[in-house]
Design an enzyme around this catalytic site. Structure first.
Site, PDB file in Angstrom:
ATOM      1  N   ILE A 115       0.862  -1.202   0.000  1.00 23.54           N
ATOM      2  CA  ILE A 115       0.000   0.000   0.000  1.00 23.54           C
ATOM      3  C   ILE A 115       0.888   1.238   0.000  1.00 23.54           C
ATOM      4  O   ILE A 115       1.969   1.241   0.584  1.00 23.54           O
ATOM      5  CB  ILE A 115      -0.940   0.106   1.228  1.00 23.54           C
ATOM      6  CG1 ILE A 115      -0.241  -0.321   2.521  1.00 23.54           C
ATOM      7  CG2 ILE A 115      -2.243  -0.586   1.013  1.00 23.54           C
ATOM      8  CD1 ILE A 115      -0.985   0.094   3.774  1.00 23.54           C
ATOM      9  N   SER A 164      -8.943  -5.063   3.718  1.00 24.31           N
ATOM     10  CA  SER A 164      -9.115  -4.518   5.071  1.00 24.31           C
ATOM     11  C   SER A 164     -10.601  -4.477   5.411  1.00 24.31           C
ATOM     12  O   SER A 164     -11.449  -4.416   4.512  1.00 24.31           O
ATOM     13  CB  SER A 164      -8.546  -3.099   5.075  1.00 24.31           C
ATOM     14  OG  SER A 164      -8.995  -2.393   6.197  1.00 24.31           O
ATOM     15  N   TYR A 177      -8.062   5.729   1.336  1.00 23.92           N
ATOM     16  CA  TYR A 177      -7.669   4.337   1.611  1.00 23.92           C
ATOM     17  C   TYR A 177      -8.885   3.405   1.535  1.00 23.92           C
ATOM     18  O   TYR A 177      -8.844   2.350   0.903  1.00 23.92           O
ATOM     19  CB  TYR A 177      -7.023   4.274   2.997  1.00 23.92           C
ATOM     20  CG  TYR A 177      -6.675   2.885   3.488  1.00 23.92           C
ATOM     21  CD1 TYR A 177      -5.559   2.213   3.011  1.00 23.92           C
ATOM     22  CD2 TYR A 177      -7.463   2.247   4.452  1.00 23.92           C
ATOM     23  CE1 TYR A 177      -5.232   0.940   3.471  1.00 23.92           C
ATOM     24  CE2 TYR A 177      -7.144   0.972   4.921  1.00 23.92           C
ATOM     25  CZ  TYR A 177      -6.032   0.328   4.435  1.00 23.92           C
ATOM     26  OH  TYR A 177      -5.709  -0.939   4.889  1.00 23.92           O
ATOM     27  N   SER A 179     -11.542   3.837  -0.116  1.00 26.57           N
ATOM     28  CA  SER A 179     -11.956   3.710  -1.521  1.00 26.57           C
ATOM     29  C   SER A 179     -11.140   2.646  -2.238  1.00 26.57           C
ATOM     30  O   SER A 179     -11.676   1.845  -3.007  1.00 26.57           O
ATOM     31  CB  SER A 179     -11.756   5.028  -2.271  1.00 26.57           C
ATOM     32  OG  SER A 179     -12.263   6.083  -1.522  1.00 26.57           O
ATOM     33  N   LEU A 211      -7.318  -4.056  12.718  1.00 19.93           N
ATOM     34  CA  LEU A 211      -6.069  -3.316  12.989  1.00 19.93           C
ATOM     35  C   LEU A 211      -4.951  -4.299  13.367  1.00 19.93           C
ATOM     36  O   LEU A 211      -5.121  -5.135  14.251  1.00 19.93           O
ATOM     37  CB  LEU A 211      -6.299  -2.309  14.125  1.00 19.93           C
ATOM     38  CG  LEU A 211      -5.122  -1.399  14.451  1.00 19.93           C
ATOM     39  CD1 LEU A 211      -4.720  -0.535  13.254  1.00 19.93           C
ATOM     40  CD2 LEU A 211      -5.462  -0.491  15.641  1.00 19.93           C
ATOM     41  N   ILE A 212      -3.815  -4.172  12.690  1.00 18.75           N
ATOM     42  CA  ILE A 212      -2.682  -5.087  12.878  1.00 18.75           C
ATOM     43  C   ILE A 212      -1.475  -4.261  13.346  1.00 18.75           C
ATOM     44  O   ILE A 212      -1.249  -3.156  12.860  1.00 18.75           O
ATOM     45  CB  ILE A 212      -2.347  -5.816  11.545  1.00 18.75           C
ATOM     46  CG1 ILE A 212      -3.612  -6.492  10.942  1.00 18.75           C
ATOM     47  CG2 ILE A 212      -1.218  -6.817  11.735  1.00 18.75           C
ATOM     48  CD1 ILE A 212      -4.257  -7.558  11.786  1.00 18.75           C
TER      49      ILE A 212
HETATM   50  P1  NDP Z   1       3.464  -1.533   5.903  1.00 14.67           P
HETATM   51  O1  NDP Z   1       3.400  -0.056   5.743  1.00 14.67           O
HETATM   52  O2  NDP Z   1       4.090  -2.102   7.110  1.00 14.67           O
HETATM   53  O3  NDP Z   1       4.187  -2.157   4.622  1.00 14.67           O
HETATM   54  C1  NDP Z   1       3.866  -1.697   3.349  1.00 14.67           C
HETATM   55  C2  NDP Z   1       4.780  -2.364   2.350  1.00 14.67           C
HETATM   56  O4  NDP Z   1       4.502  -1.814   1.050  1.00 14.67           O
HETATM   57  C3  NDP Z   1       6.245  -2.113   2.644  1.00 14.67           C
HETATM   58  O5  NDP Z   1       7.008  -3.238   2.289  1.00 14.67           O
HETATM   59  C4  NDP Z   1       6.590  -0.933   1.727  1.00 14.67           C
HETATM   60  O6  NDP Z   1       7.977  -0.941   1.448  1.00 14.67           O
HETATM   61  C5  NDP Z   1       5.720  -1.273   0.509  1.00 14.67           C
HETATM   62  N1  NDP Z   1       5.412  -0.089  -0.302  1.00 14.67           N
HETATM   63  C6  NDP Z   1       4.956   1.121   0.131  1.00 14.67           C
HETATM   64  N2  NDP Z   1       4.814   1.953  -0.908  1.00 14.67           N
HETATM   65  C7  NDP Z   1       5.204   1.271  -2.018  1.00 14.67           C
HETATM   66  C8  NDP Z   1       5.327   1.601  -3.389  1.00 14.67           C
HETATM   67  N3  NDP Z   1       5.031   2.819  -3.866  1.00 14.67           N
HETATM   68  N4  NDP Z   1       5.780   0.653  -4.247  1.00 14.67           N
HETATM   69  C9  NDP Z   1       6.123  -0.572  -3.800  1.00 14.67           C
HETATM   70  N5  NDP Z   1       6.016  -0.958  -2.516  1.00 14.67           N
HETATM   71  C10 NDP Z   1       5.579  -0.048  -1.633  1.00 14.67           C
HETATM   72  O7  NDP Z   1       1.948  -2.066   5.727  1.00 14.67           O
HETATM   73  P2  NDP Z   1       1.174  -3.172   6.584  1.00 14.67           P
HETATM   74  O8  NDP Z   1       2.024  -4.364   6.713  1.00 14.67           O
HETATM   75  O9  NDP Z   1       0.628  -2.522   7.799  1.00 14.67           O
HETATM   76  O10 NDP Z   1      -0.049  -3.500   5.619  1.00 14.67           O
HETATM   77  C11 NDP Z   1       0.047  -4.553   4.675  1.00 14.67           C
HETATM   78  C12 NDP Z   1      -1.322  -4.798   4.059  1.00 14.67           C
HETATM   79  O11 NDP Z   1      -2.267  -5.093   5.097  1.00 14.67           O
HETATM   80  C13 NDP Z   1      -1.893  -3.597   3.298  1.00 14.67           C
HETATM   81  O12 NDP Z   1      -2.552  -4.042   2.142  1.00 14.67           O
HETATM   82  C14 NDP Z   1      -2.875  -3.008   4.281  1.00 14.67           C
HETATM   83  O13 NDP Z   1      -3.917  -2.291   3.661  1.00 14.67           O
HETATM   84  C15 NDP Z   1      -3.400  -4.266   4.951  1.00 14.67           C
HETATM   85  N6  NDP Z   1      -3.982  -3.969   6.242  1.00 14.67           N
HETATM   86  C16 NDP Z   1      -3.181  -3.552   7.270  1.00 14.67           C
HETATM   87  C17 NDP Z   1      -3.747  -3.216   8.489  1.00 14.67           C
HETATM   88  C18 NDP Z   1      -2.907  -2.761   9.639  1.00 14.67           C
HETATM   89  O14 NDP Z   1      -3.512  -2.344  10.654  1.00 14.67           O
HETATM   90  N7  NDP Z   1      -1.593  -2.839   9.574  1.00 14.67           N
HETATM   91  C19 NDP Z   1      -5.201  -3.275   8.700  1.00 14.67           C
HETATM   92  C20 NDP Z   1      -5.947  -3.736   7.565  1.00 14.67           C
HETATM   93  C21 NDP Z   1      -5.339  -4.076   6.382  1.00 14.67           C
HETATM   94  P3  NDP Z   1       8.781   0.340   0.882  1.00 14.67           P
HETATM   95  O15 NDP Z   1       8.386   1.519   1.710  1.00 14.67           O
HETATM   96  O16 NDP Z   1      10.210  -0.055   1.019  1.00 14.67           O
HETATM   97  O17 NDP Z   1       8.385   0.473  -0.563  1.00 14.67           O
END
Ligand code: NDP
Length: 282
Positions: A115, A164, A177, A179, A211-212
């Site tokens: 994301i 999510s 988000y 959306s 929420l994680i």
């Molecule tokens: P993190 O922010 O911890 O990790 C996001 C990952 O995406 C990182 O590896 C980041 O690495 C990468 N990323 C970010 N921007 C880009 C980009 N432009 N291009 C390529 N890679 C990118 O996210 P979470 O682990 O918290 O979330 C993971 C998934 O779980 C998501 O889909 C989120 O919507 C979903 N989710 C999470 C929740 C939570 O509470 N944590 C709740 C509900 C759903 P880098 O910055 O190096 O590119």
């Protein structure tokens, strides 16, 4: 009917192989996980590694990816590679899938998880941000899924979409988000029908998470949200089991499913609880 009881079992807080999960099915499995330099994606990479899978991980930060790959190999991954890419850049999307197909000789699992960064704040009319986020959180998913589909078809593979609760039930302060996650649920729900109608052997699992406790999420919600957070490593394992058992949906933790029901059954109560979960005074 099929989904409900299995999803509930699957979404226990201590995930157990309560039904059909055969860990050995992941030995040698060819897996591409996006957004895997940190958070849930990183934890998924480690679980796949422990199961002896062959993995490609991707995100933007090369140094972090390199460390994750090294740890994956030490945990038992048969093979592990990384490719740095920016999911807002259209040409990177095919490049990542091509890299994985070439390095692994095909794909059994495409796990779409990345994301773009977004603020927890009232909608301020920034349409450019919403478009940019849609590009990363939605359009990149559908492009990569389409590119990987022929190989997944060949291997009776699986598409795993990390979504999510926000995609099922709008929450405030995150309109862009919400959306993107609603769009994912709609698109991949529709594609699942089409694959079934075509008698395709590719499964689609859409994962609804509450929420994680990832670093990113915790820093963003601090002082703004009153909700418990659940462990990223368990969320990651639940996602993997859901994909491996070809379940159409995951709800983690399990009671996120209840919220998706109460929003229709008792909407005013649900709205009250949702709005009270955010610290905001005008
Ligand atoms: P993190 O922010 O911890 O990790 C996001 C990952 O995406 C990182 O590896 C980041 O690495 C990468 N990323 C970010 N921007 C880009 C980009 N432009 N291009 C390529 N890679 C990118 O996210 P979470 O682990 O918290 O979330 C993971 C998934 O779980 C998501 O889909 C989120 O919507 C979903 N989710 C999470 C929740 C939570 O509470 N944590 C709740 C509900 C759903 P880098 O910055 O190096 O590119």
């Amino acid at each position: 009917l099929n989904t409900f009881p299995l999803s509930l079992l699957n979404a226990s807080l201590t995930p157990l192989p309560l039904y059909d999960f055969a860990p050995e099915s992941l030995r040698g499995a060819k897996v591409l996980v996006t957004g895997s330099s940190k958070g849930i994606g990183e934890q998924m990479a480690y679980h796949y590694a422990r199961f002896g899978a062959k993995i490609v991980i991707t995100a933007r930060s090369k140094d972090t990816l390199q460390k994750v790959v090294e740890k994956c190999l030490s945990l038992g991954a048969q093979e592990a590679f990384y490719i740095a890419a920016d999911m807002s850049n259209e040409s990177d999307l095919d490049r990542v899938v091509d890299f994985a197909l070439k390095k692994l000789g095909g794909l059994d699992y495409l796990v779409l998880n990345h994301i773009g960064s977004t603020r927890i704040a009232m909608w301020d009319g920034d349409v450019e941000h919403a478009k940019w986020l849609m590009k990363i959180n939605f359009f990149s998913y559908i492009q990569m899924a389409w590119k990987a589909l022929p190989s997944l078809e060949k291997n009776k593979g699986s598409l795993v979409i990390v979504s999510s609760l926000a995609g099922k039930m709008p929450s405030p302060l995150t309109a862009p988000y919400v959306s993107t996650k609603s769009a994912l649920n709609g698109f991949f729900g529709s594609l699942r029908h089409e694959l079934a109608m075509k008698k395709s052997n590719v499964s689609i699992s859409v994962c609804t998470l509450g929420l994680i406790d990832t670093e990113t999420a915790m820093s963003k919600v601090k002082g703004k949200v009153n909700m418990p957070a659940y462990p990223a490593t368990e969320a990651a394992l639940n996602i993997i089991i859901t994909g491996a058992t070809r379940q159409p949906e995951l709800f983690y933790p399990w009671f996120t499913y209840i919220w998706t029901l109460t929003k229709d059954w008792i909407p005013s109560f649900t709205d009250y609880v949702v709005q009270r979960s955010y610290n905001y005074s005008p």
